[in-house]
Design a protein around this motif. Structure first.
Motif, PDB file in Angstrom:
ATOM      1  N   LYS A 260       1.549   2.067 -10.031  1.00 49.74           N
ATOM      2  CA  LYS A 260       0.475   1.050  -9.834  1.00 49.74           C
ATOM      3  C   LYS A 260       0.553   0.042 -11.051  1.00 49.74           C
ATOM      4  O   LYS A 260      -0.150  -0.647 -10.870  1.00 49.74           O
ATOM      5  CB  LYS A 260      -0.850   2.455 -11.076  1.00 49.74           C
ATOM      6  CG  LYS A 260      -1.836   2.538 -10.325  1.00 49.74           C
ATOM      7  CD  LYS A 260      -2.521   1.925  -9.196  1.00 49.74           C
ATOM      8  CE  LYS A 260      -4.212   1.448  -9.889  1.00 49.74           C
ATOM      9  NZ  LYS A 260      -4.821   2.348  -9.517  1.00 49.74           N
TER      10      LYS A 260
ATOM     11  N   LEU B  73      -1.705   9.360  -6.133  1.00 46.72           N
ATOM     12  CA  LEU B  73      -2.450   9.370  -7.665  1.00 46.72           C
ATOM     13  C   LEU B  73      -1.333   8.808  -8.239  1.00 46.72           C
ATOM     14  O   LEU B  73      -0.060   9.459  -8.528  1.00 46.72           O
ATOM     15  CB  LEU B  73      -3.131  10.535  -7.905  1.00 46.72           C
ATOM     16  CG  LEU B  73      -4.134   9.949  -8.859  1.00 46.72           C
ATOM     17  CD1 LEU B  73      -5.249   9.299  -8.333  1.00 46.72           C
ATOM     18  CD2 LEU B  73      -4.962  11.531  -9.611  1.00 46.72           C
TER      19      LEU B  73
ATOM     20  N   ILE C 281      -0.985  -0.898  -5.012  1.00 45.53           N
ATOM     21  CA  ILE C 281      -2.709  -0.247  -4.152  1.00 45.53           C
ATOM     22  C   ILE C 281      -2.104   1.185  -3.568  1.00 45.53           C
ATOM     23  O   ILE C 281      -1.511   1.303  -2.871  1.00 45.53           O
ATOM     24  CB  ILE C 281      -3.097  -1.023  -3.590  1.00 45.53           C
ATOM     25  CG1 ILE C 281      -3.071  -2.634  -3.515  1.00 45.53           C
ATOM     26  CG2 ILE C 281      -4.151  -0.416  -2.809  1.00 45.53           C
ATOM     27  CD1 ILE C 281      -3.712  -3.769  -3.100  1.00 45.53           C
ATOM     28  N   PHE C 282      -2.717   1.973  -4.024  1.00 45.57           N
ATOM     29  CA  PHE C 282      -2.773   3.295  -3.797  1.00 45.57           C
ATOM     30  C   PHE C 282      -3.462   3.416  -2.425  1.00 45.57           C
ATOM     31  O   PHE C 282      -5.026   3.067  -2.376  1.00 45.57           O
ATOM     32  CB  PHE C 282      -3.262   4.212  -4.870  1.00 45.57           C
ATOM     33  CG  PHE C 282      -2.322   4.930  -5.834  1.00 45.57           C
ATOM     34  CD1 PHE C 282      -1.215   4.076  -5.480  1.00 45.57           C
ATOM     35  CD2 PHE C 282      -2.628   5.207  -6.949  1.00 45.57           C
ATOM     36  CE1 PHE C 282      -0.212   4.347  -6.298  1.00 45.57           C
ATOM     37  CE2 PHE C 282      -2.037   5.278  -7.650  1.00 45.57           C
ATOM     38  CZ  PHE C 282      -0.658   5.041  -7.780  1.00 45.57           C
TER      39      PHE C 282
ATOM     40  N   ASP D 172     -17.715   6.048  -5.232  1.00 53.15           N
ATOM     41  CA  ASP D 172     -17.680   4.860  -4.628  1.00 53.15           C
ATOM     42  C   ASP D 172     -18.940   4.019  -4.640  1.00 53.15           C
ATOM     43  O   ASP D 172     -18.907   4.921  -2.863  1.00 53.15           O
ATOM     44  CB  ASP D 172     -16.571   4.134  -4.770  1.00 53.15           C
ATOM     45  CG  ASP D 172     -14.926   3.872  -5.590  1.00 53.15           C
ATOM     46  OD1 ASP D 172     -15.661   4.637  -7.264  1.00 53.15           O
ATOM     47  OD2 ASP D 172     -14.308   4.853  -5.384  1.00 53.15           O
TER      48      ASP D 172
ATOM     49  N   GLU E  80      -8.482   2.136  -2.533  1.00 54.22           N
ATOM     50  CA  GLU E  80      -8.449   2.391  -3.705  1.00 54.22           C
ATOM     51  C   GLU E  80     -10.241   3.100  -3.935  1.00 54.22           C
ATOM     52  O   GLU E  80     -10.868   2.427  -4.852  1.00 54.22           O
ATOM     53  CB  GLU E  80      -7.955   2.163  -4.896  1.00 54.22           C
ATOM     54  CG  GLU E  80      -6.355   2.006  -4.782  1.00 54.22           C
ATOM     55  CD  GLU E  80      -5.987   1.502  -6.852  1.00 54.22           C
ATOM     56  OE1 GLU E  80      -6.699   1.265  -7.063  1.00 54.22           O
ATOM     57  OE2 GLU E  80      -4.516   1.204  -6.178  1.00 54.22           O
TER      58      GLU E  80
ATOM     59  N   ILE F 251       1.011  -1.448   0.301  1.00 57.11           N
ATOM     60  CA  ILE F 251       0.343   0.222   0.054  1.00 57.11           C
ATOM     61  C   ILE F 251       1.082   1.108  -0.348  1.00 57.11           C
ATOM     62  O   ILE F 251       1.809   1.195   0.383  1.00 57.11           O
ATOM     63  CB  ILE F 251      -0.655  -0.043   1.305  1.00 57.11           C
ATOM     64  CG1 ILE F 251      -1.455  -1.510   1.379  1.00 57.11           C
ATOM     65  CG2 ILE F 251      -1.637   0.806   1.120  1.00 57.11           C
ATOM     66  CD1 ILE F 251      -2.497  -1.631   0.657  1.00 57.11           C
TER      67      ILE F 251
ATOM     68  N   ARG G 274      -7.691  -4.560  -2.979  1.00 55.71           N
ATOM     69  CA  ARG G 274      -7.648  -2.605  -3.730  1.00 55.71           C
ATOM     70  C   ARG G 274      -8.286  -2.187  -3.203  1.00 55.71           C
ATOM     71  O   ARG G 274      -9.098  -1.526  -3.563  1.00 55.71           O
ATOM     72  CB  ARG G 274      -6.958  -3.080  -5.144  1.00 55.71           C
ATOM     73  CG  ARG G 274      -6.976  -1.746  -5.543  1.00 55.71           C
ATOM     74  CD  ARG G 274      -6.547  -2.458  -7.754  1.00 55.71           C
ATOM     75  NE  ARG G 274      -5.188  -2.579  -7.700  1.00 55.71           N
ATOM     76  CZ  ARG G 274      -3.924  -2.549  -7.759  1.00 55.71           C
ATOM     77  NH1 ARG G 274      -3.618  -1.034  -7.153  1.00 55.71           N
ATOM     78  NH2 ARG G 274      -3.324  -3.304  -7.531  1.00 55.71           N
ATOM     79  N   LYS G 275      -9.802  -3.246  -4.060  1.00 56.15           N
ATOM     80  CA  LYS G 275     -10.453  -2.546  -3.298  1.00 56.15           C
ATOM     81  C   LYS G 275     -11.300  -1.285  -2.386  1.00 56.15           C
ATOM     82  O   LYS G 275     -12.175  -0.358  -2.183  1.00 56.15           O
ATOM     83  CB  LYS G 275     -12.213  -3.293  -3.404  1.00 56.15           C
ATOM     84  CG  LYS G 275     -12.290  -4.098  -2.373  1.00 56.15           C
ATOM     85  CD  LYS G 275     -14.243  -4.818  -2.631  1.00 56.15           C
ATOM     86  CE  LYS G 275     -13.751  -6.436  -1.952  1.00 56.15           C
ATOM     87  NZ  LYS G 275     -14.640  -7.366  -2.248  1.00 56.15           N
TER      88      LYS G 275
ATOM     89  N   ARG H 202      -4.270  13.347  -1.949  1.00 53.38           N
ATOM     90  CA  ARG H 202      -4.207  11.881  -1.857  1.00 53.38           C
ATOM     91  C   ARG H 202      -3.004  11.859  -3.236  1.00 53.38           C
ATOM     92  O   ARG H 202      -2.643  12.095  -3.821  1.00 53.38           O
ATOM     93  CB  ARG H 202      -6.140  11.974  -2.394  1.00 53.38           C
ATOM     94  CG  ARG H 202      -6.719  12.223  -2.526  1.00 53.38           C
ATOM     95  CD  ARG H 202      -7.680  12.240  -3.357  1.00 53.38           C
ATOM     96  NE  ARG H 202      -8.237  10.565  -4.026  1.00 53.38           N
ATOM     97  CZ  ARG H 202      -8.619  10.213  -5.040  1.00 53.38           C
ATOM     98  NH1 ARG H 202      -8.258  11.355  -6.431  1.00 53.38           N
ATOM     99  NH2 ARG H 202      -8.524   9.381  -5.222  1.00 53.38           N
TER     100      ARG H 202
ATOM    101  N   ASN I  16     -12.961   7.016  -3.761  1.00 50.62           N
ATOM    102  CA  ASN I  16     -13.605   8.144  -3.569  1.00 50.62           C
ATOM    103  C   ASN I  16     -15.111   8.480  -2.705  1.00 50.62           C
ATOM    104  O   ASN I  16     -15.335   7.559  -3.226  1.00 50.62           O
ATOM    105  CB  ASN I  16     -12.500   9.152  -4.296  1.00 50.62           C
ATOM    106  CG  ASN I  16     -14.123   8.234  -5.926  1.00 50.62           C
ATOM    107  OD1 ASN I  16     -15.007   8.478  -5.954  1.00 50.62           O
ATOM    108  ND2 ASN I  16     -13.483   8.178  -7.322  1.00 50.62           N
TER     109      ASN I  16
ATOM    110  N   ASN J 185      -5.908   5.282   0.469  1.00 48.43           N
ATOM    111  CA  ASN J 185      -7.096   6.572   0.625  1.00 48.43           C
ATOM    112  C   ASN J 185      -6.468   7.000   2.155  1.00 48.43           C
ATOM    113  O   ASN J 185      -7.784   7.744   2.180  1.00 48.43           O
ATOM    114  CB  ASN J 185      -7.928   6.589  -0.267  1.00 48.43           C
ATOM    115  CG  ASN J 185      -8.795   7.293  -0.745  1.00 48.43           C
ATOM    116  OD1 ASN J 185      -8.228   8.880  -0.725  1.00 48.43           O
ATOM    117  ND2 ASN J 185     -10.261   7.741  -0.828  1.00 48.43           N
TER     118      ASN J 185
END
Length: 328
Positions: free
Chosen positions: A286, A273, A291-292, A328, A323, A262, A319-320, A271, A325, A294
């Motif tokens: 990426k 990106l 994984i970014f 989502d 990542e 992460i 990932r879900k 953030r 915003n 948040n």
């Protein structure tokens, strides 16, 4: 009157000064935190001891046990809300952990003190009084786990300790407090919209947090699999950029060892990106499978990964959880 449970975990709010040892935990003080006279004018309180440890001794496993302990208390019909006393050093991590694994309607408020009971200006009583006010407030319901010190109310996701010694240490950079306690009034100005609930049966303790730096070769990543680590959070620069050799080792640990990485930023605001495509830039990481995160800090991202790995170790599934915003 409303009944508020005060659950103790320790910290400076339950410490006294010993002339030989310095500031140390006090079992006697921990047992009598609810005997502040002004509390009786606000609500009926019930003190329930969970533990009495300095907050650097806190672990995700203890946090998980605390969450189950709170769930049993808060489901009681006679309890309006819960206040948890905690040390300031890791309070933000425990608060965020609880916010991730709990989804209760009744208020859950963490509080603490920067000054022990022997100091003439100890802030423990005032913080506890304000927190009980918040815990009994109808406006605090469905707000997630809250942090209340210095008459400010903060979101568990956003708050962080910013000062080593000042009583005004807790802040939410880039966000500000959710509200305030003003005398007997509890006033909310906003709500936190990016909360997430993760339903897990276990947590994974072996998650590393590494801060990168100029000239970093990333070699420390190579030893993590041998030490049994199951995930790692990297605090990068700016938008989530790292030195080239760190990028190479991130790719190695993801693709060769199947360990999720992460990436967050060491910046207080904004953030991460995939903007930069150079070697070690966010877009490059990426493409390498990173994984970014948040989250607002590396320690918060690590807490989330300890919880999420209790659900899955699949990198794309993980990932879900990171990542996303507001859409989502």
């Amino acid at each position: 009157m409303s009944k508020v449970a005060i659950i103790t975990t320790g910290g400076t709010i339950a410490m006294v000064h010993d002339p030989l040892l310095g500031v140390i935990p006090s079992d006697e003080r921990n047992k009598h935190l609810n005997e502040i006279p002004q509390l009786k004018e606000i609500a009926e309180t019930e003190l329930i001891e969970f533990t009495n440890i300095p907050s650097p001794h806190m672990t995700p496993t203890v946090m998980f046990e605390l969450s189950k302990f709170i769930k049993e208390i808060i489901k009681r019909d006679d309890i309006t809300g819960v206040v948890i006393t905690h040390g300031t050093d890791t309070l933000e991590e425990t608060a965020y952990f609880l916010d991730l694994v709990m989804n209760e309607e009744k208020p859950i408020v963490l509080t603490a003190a920067m000054r022990n009971w022997n100091e003439p200006s100890t802030d423990g009583p005032a913080n506890l009084i304000s927190s009980v006010r918040v815990a009994k407030s109808k406006n605090a319901r469905n707000k997630g786990v809250l942090v209340c010190l210095n008459d400010e109310i903060h979101s568990a996701r956003e708050v962080t300790k910013t000062y080593t010694s000042n009583v005004a240490t807790f802040d939410s950079p880039g966000y500000g407090p959710l509200g305030i306690v003003d005398e007997d009034a509890v006033i909310f100005y906003r709500t936190s919209l990016l909360r997430m609930h993760l339903d897990t049966e276990r947590v994974e303790e072996k998650v590393a947090l590494i801060k990168t730096y100029t000239g970093d070769d990333g070699s420390i990543l190579r030893v993590l699999p041998e030490l049994g680590y199951k995930g790692v959070v990297i605090e990068g620069f700016g938008r989530g950029n790292v030195p080239p050799k760190v990028a190479d080792n991130i790719e190695w640990i993801i693709k060769e060892k199947n360990i999720p990485v992460i990436v967050v930023s060491r910046c207080f605001k904004g953030r991460v990106l995939g903007v930069y495509g150079y070697h070690g830039g966010g877009a490059d990481l990426k493409n390498k499978g990173a994984i970014f995160g948040n989250e607002v800090s590396g320690q918060k991202a690590r807490i989330k990964l300890t919880v999420a790995l209790g659900i899955t170790d699949n990198i794309e599934e993980l990932r879900k959880y990171f990542e996303f915003n507001g859409d989502d």
